[in-house]
Design a protein around this motif. Structure first.
Motif, short mmCIF file in Angstrom:
data_model
loop_
_atom_site.label_atom_id
_atom_site.label_comp_id
_atom_site.label_asym_id
_atom_site.label_seq_id
_atom_site.Cartn_x
_atom_site.Cartn_y
_atom_site.Cartn_z
N ILE A 136 0.84 -1.20 0.00
CA ILE A 136 0.00 0.00 0.00
C ILE A 136 0.88 1.25 0.00
O ILE A 136 0.63 2.20 -0.75
N ASP A 137 1.91 1.24 0.82
CA ASP A 137 2.79 2.40 0.92
C ASP A 137 3.52 2.64 -0.40
O ASP A 137 3.66 3.78 -0.84
N LYS A 138 3.99 1.57 -1.04
CA LYS A 138 4.65 1.71 -2.34
C LYS A 138 3.66 2.20 -3.39
O LYS A 138 3.99 3.04 -4.24
N GLY A 139 2.42 1.67 -3.33
CA GLY A 139 1.40 2.05 -4.31
C GLY A 139 1.05 3.52 -4.25
O GLY A 139 0.91 4.19 -5.27
N ARG A 140 0.93 4.07 -3.04
CA ARG A 140 0.56 5.47 -2.92
C ARG A 140 1.73 6.40 -3.17
O ARG A 140 1.55 7.61 -3.27
N ASN A 141 2.92 5.84 -3.27
CA ASN A 141 4.11 6.65 -3.57
C ASN A 141 4.70 6.35 -4.95
O ASN A 141 5.82 6.78 -5.25
N GLY A 142 3.96 5.61 -5.77
CA GLY A 142 4.40 5.34 -7.13
C GLY A 142 5.63 4.47 -7.24
O GLY A 142 6.42 4.63 -8.17
N GLN A 143 5.82 3.53 -6.31
CA GLN A 143 7.05 2.74 -6.28
C GLN A 143 6.85 1.26 -6.64
O GLN A 143 7.78 0.47 -6.53
N LEU A 144 5.66 0.89 -7.09
CA LEU A 144 5.43 -0.50 -7.47
C LEU A 144 5.93 -0.76 -8.89
O LEU A 144 5.89 0.12 -9.75
N SER A 145 6.39 -1.99 -9.15
CA SER A 145 6.80 -2.38 -10.49
C SER A 145 5.55 -2.73 -11.31
O SER A 145 4.63 -3.39 -10.80
N LEU A 146 5.54 -2.30 -12.57
CA LEU A 146 4.32 -2.40 -13.37
C LEU A 146 4.56 -3.13 -14.68
O LEU A 146 5.65 -3.12 -15.25
N ILE A 147 3.49 -3.77 -15.17
CA ILE A 147 3.44 -4.34 -16.51
C ILE A 147 2.56 -3.42 -17.34
O ILE A 147 1.43 -3.12 -16.97
N THR A 148 3.07 -2.94 -18.47
CA THR A 148 2.39 -1.91 -19.26
C THR A 148 1.13 -2.44 -19.94
O THR A 148 1.10 -3.56 -20.44
#
Length: 386
Positions: free
Chosen positions: A362-374
């Motif tokens: 949750i903390d990474k998600g609200r700070n834009g720090q999660l790894s993503l698949i486009t």
């Protein structure tokens, strides 16, 4: 002056009598469910509900006003518990100036103004009961009518490959279709953000809004903005969009564009991310041009045209792996609303309620720090599981 969380693009799936409005919308997405969820679970101060033209929705609004569940505000808008409803409509334009269909949003300050617009609109559409109907008049005529009723006019999700201004409707400029002086703001859409589009010079004069385009209760507030103004009313919102008297959008919150379902170019047949035709995955010959590619085509300057509010990449709770409905309900029961969880609750406090791993996500998600698949080709991107 205070700050207010605002999502201006929420659909109605069904009327209070169970009739469809947005065919692809959830059956639980009724007007009163939207207002309850916004006020009690999401913590939204203002919602723009954009299917209020429908006769049964107007009827429901009238009933809620009669029961005093909706209170018409002096400054425009209607108050439900802790949330202000701004009644609106999404309309499809495809006049002789358009290359393809374009979706636009219009908002009104009262139930009476919404009803008056609905009465005018019924002469130009085939089915007044349904969402996003094609209107048989040109875009400028529509703009004039909205503003004659002191409304707000916003082109919707302007870069989406289908049914948007830059994605489908115009070759290069919004002026091909619209009166540029009668556009009140620009809605970016889920596959773009402020930084991506800063080099399109004709957009420099407009405020950007970021909205959920929610087709279900859970998707409300996946994109929204924090607005600095005197009160959560229509008149104050109108001033904020024009940046008048100290009113302004302070922050846009939205998905990282990589999560948008049209960010990258992809095969229309199988969704494989590719710019090659035929598709190396399935042999299909049709591509859906990605928003990232279209934005590059439209970019005409590398100058910093104006100062914009920060755009915070934020992943909603229900996008994050390992976070299901029960976890979300547990968090809401403890902390109140999703806005509070995303903006105020510390990581340490989260760890008191959910496992450390989920609190960290949750903390990474609200700070834009999660790894993503486009995302691309109509398929949303995903958060990588670790």
């Amino acid at each position: 002056m205070k700050d207010f969380y605002t999502d201006l693009h929420i659909h109605i799936g069904r009327t209070w009598k169970g009739k469809p409005v947005k065919i692809t919308g959830s059956k639980t997405l009724t007007l009163e469910n939207i207002l309850h969820t916004a006020s009690v679970k999401k913590g939204l101060d203002i919602v723009g509900v954009i299917d209020c033209h429908s006769p049964e929705v107007l009827e429901e609004m009238a009933s809620l006003i009669q029961e005093q569940k909706l209170i018409q505000l002096d400054g425009g808008g209607l108050r439900y518990k802790n949330t202000t409803l701004i009644p609106g409509v999404e309309i499809e334009v495809n006049d002789d100036h358009c290359l393809g269909p374009i979706h636009v949003l219009a908002f009104f300050r009262s139930w009476q103004a919404m009803r008056e617009f609905s009465a005018w609109m019924q002469h130009y559409v085939k089915n007044m009961n349904l969402s996003t109907q094609r209107i048989r008049c040109d875009a400028v005529t529509l703009q004039h009518k909205v503003h004659a009723l002191s409304g707000i006019f916003i082109p919707a999700h302007v870069f989406t490959p289908f049914k948007s201004a830059y994605g489908k409707g115009v070759k290069k400029s919004l002026s091909e279709v619209f009166d540029m002086e009668q556009i009140d703001a620009i809605e970016l859409g889920l596959s773009s953000d402020t930084d991506m589009v800063k080099g399109i010079s004709e957009l420099a004069k407009y405020t950007f809004v970021t909205n959920s385009d929610a087709h279900s209760l859970g998707k409300m507030a996946r994109e929204y903005q924090k607005i600095h103004m005197q009160a959560p009313t229509f008149d104050e919102l109108q001033k904020a969009l024009k940046e008048e008297e100290g009113r302004e959008i302070l922050t846009n919150y939205g998905l990282n564009p990589l999560l948008g379902k049209y960010h990258e170019t992809a095969c229309a047949d199988c969704g494989y991310r590719t710019s090659l035709s035929p598709c190396p995955n399935c042999g299909g010959k049709h591509l859906v041009k990605g928003v990232a590619v279209r934005v590059k085509e439209l970019t005409d300057t590398h100058q910093n045209l104006r100062k914009r509010p920060p755009y915070i990449h934020q992943v909603p709770l229900d996008f994050i792996p390992s976070i299901g409905k029960k976890t979300i309900e547990k968090l809401l029961l403890t902390f109140g609303t999703e806005m509070r969880i995303l903006h105020e609750v510390s990581k340490e406090d989260l760890e008191e309620v959910v496992p450390t791993k989920i609190a960290a996500l949750i903390d990474k998600g609200r700070n834009g720090q999660l790894s993503l698949i486009t995302g691309g080709g109509g398929v949303y991107g995903k958060v990588k599981t670790e």
